[in-house]
Every structure is written in structure tokens, then in C-alpha cells.
Scaffold this motif. Sequence first.
Motif, PDB file in Angstrom:
ATOM      1  N   ARG A 226      -2.897   4.449   5.558  1.00 43.77           N
ATOM      2  CA  ARG A 226      -2.043   4.333   5.394  1.00 43.77           C
ATOM      3  C   ARG A 226      -0.735   5.025   5.828  1.00 43.77           C
ATOM      4  O   ARG A 226      -1.125   5.040   7.665  1.00 43.77           O
TER       5      ARG A 226
ATOM      6  N   GLY B  38       1.823  -2.661   6.055  1.00 42.61           N
ATOM      7  CA  GLY B  38       0.905  -2.572   4.911  1.00 42.61           C
ATOM      8  C   GLY B  38       1.679  -2.453   3.456  1.00 42.61           C
ATOM      9  O   GLY B  38       2.995  -3.492   3.389  1.00 42.61           O
TER      10      GLY B  38
ATOM     11  N   VAL C  70       9.354   7.104   3.942  1.00 40.48           N
ATOM     12  CA  VAL C  70       8.488   5.844   3.513  1.00 40.48           C
ATOM     13  C   VAL C  70       6.985   5.205   3.866  1.00 40.48           C
ATOM     14  O   VAL C  70       6.461   6.017   4.988  1.00 40.48           O
TER      15      VAL C  70
ATOM     16  N   TRP D 239       3.417   3.695   3.116  1.00 36.04           N
ATOM     17  CA  TRP D 239       2.890   2.317   2.585  1.00 36.04           C
ATOM     18  C   TRP D 239       1.246   3.365   2.291  1.00 36.04           C
ATOM     19  O   TRP D 239       0.326   3.366   3.521  1.00 36.04           O
ATOM     20  N   ASP D 240       0.602   2.804   1.039  1.00 39.87           N
ATOM     21  CA  ASP D 240      -0.611   3.852   0.777  1.00 39.87           C
ATOM     22  C   ASP D 240      -1.471   2.635   0.649  1.00 39.87           C
ATOM     23  O   ASP D 240      -2.752   2.675   0.657  1.00 39.87           O
TER      24      ASP D 240
ATOM     25  N   ASP E  43       1.688  -1.756  -1.085  1.00 39.15           N
ATOM     26  CA  ASP E  43       2.335  -0.567  -2.133  1.00 39.15           C
ATOM     27  C   ASP E  43       3.245   0.670  -0.962  1.00 39.15           C
ATOM     28  O   ASP E  43       2.659   1.925  -1.295  1.00 39.15           O
ATOM     29  N   ARG E  44       4.387   0.268  -0.441  1.00 38.68           N
ATOM     30  CA  ARG E  44       5.146   1.491   0.420  1.00 38.68           C
ATOM     31  C   ARG E  44       6.375   1.939  -1.350  1.00 38.68           C
ATOM     32  O   ARG E  44       6.579   1.298  -2.566  1.00 38.68           O
ATOM     33  N   HIS E  45       6.201   3.222  -0.653  1.00 39.47           N
ATOM     34  CA  HIS E  45       6.962   4.289  -1.418  1.00 39.47           C
ATOM     35  C   HIS E  45       7.921   5.202  -0.633  1.00 39.47           C
ATOM     36  O   HIS E  45       7.717   5.002   0.463  1.00 39.47           O
TER      37      HIS E  45
ATOM     38  N   LYS F  74      14.304   0.640   1.410  1.00 44.82           N
ATOM     39  CA  LYS F  74      13.818  -0.851   1.098  1.00 44.82           C
ATOM     40  C   LYS F  74      13.073  -1.929   1.779  1.00 44.82           C
ATOM     41  O   LYS F  74      12.372  -2.536   0.844  1.00 44.82           O
TER      42      LYS F  74
END
Length: 176
Positions: free
Chosen positions: A62, A170, A26, A28-29, A172-174, A147
Motif C-alpha cells: 500500500r 501501484g 492518493v 494505491w491499495d 487499485d488507485r483511489h 489521476k
Amino acid sequence: MRRMLIGLAVGLLTFTSSAWAGGPIVIWDQVVGNTGSESDSPNLIVAGILASPRWFFVSRGRVMLNLETGFVSIKIDGVSDAYHMTGVDHVLGTSINAPARGLIVCNASERYGTPTVIPTGEFVFADGDVSYSGVLALTDDCRQHPKDLVFLLQLAHANGTYGIAWHAFGADRHIR
């Protein structure tokens, strides 16, 4: 000396690659500072943790979390206090020099049960910047519902304790 440096570099690469091996990861940008405008709003309470009424600015950040190994990496730069106090040495834009910790909130939406809050070890901001890495003991609800994870940043009070407020989150999570 050269062989020792090469051995150290190889060891570091091996540790780093094994820490990120497996998945999912995971990321977070961004780390976004709290604007404190509605700190008691129910929409800003995460697992019973309120948003701080103080405003914070974050230049960049990040956070990466390996759900299999629990390895977490945090890099945050340019944290400034957007809080002005007259009569003391604390003016708007002062860089943060304080102990802090990250919080991984699992099941943050409460769709799958009660949220679990997992704190990182303590780290210290120096002139608004920090780098931290460590291993967290993640619970099954963290791994099963990536998620539904939230990253929060908490700054310690002047007496070194942590209250019930978060100061940044955090974004912009991917999930990879």
C-alpha cells in the motif's frame, strides 16, 4: 518514564495527523510485481523507464501520498524474486534483501506535457518487507493531475546504482 512515553505518543500522533491533514490523498491499495513477459513493450514503458525483464512476486502493498504536504507512506510485504539461477545461492522464491526506492511519476500519460519523476529516499527490504515514510517535493503537475500519477518500485543493482527499470507498480488507485 511513563510521561515521556505518553509525550512521545502524543507527538507522533500530532505529526502523523498533520502529515495527512489537508488533501487530496492518493492511495494505491496494491503493489503488483512485474511479470517481465514483455519488458520492452511500449505499453510498459513509463516516463522512459522500462519494466524489468525479471519477474517479482509481491504479497501485499500500500502506498499513500498527500498531494498538499508531499508526505508519502510505503508498506510492502512479501517481495520475492521469481528468478531462478543455477550454480549460485539464488533459487526461485528468494525474498528480496536489497536497497530500493519508490518513484512517483507525475503526468505519466504525457497528456499535460513531459512526465516528472520524483524519487523517494532509499529504503532497504529485509526478508521481502519494507516500511518507509518521507516527504517529497511535489511539482505542480503532480498536484494538478492526480489521476495521472503512477507509483513504481525500483530495486538497486548489486553495485548500489539504479538502472532504467521498474520492478513493481501501484495498482487499485483511489483519490480522497
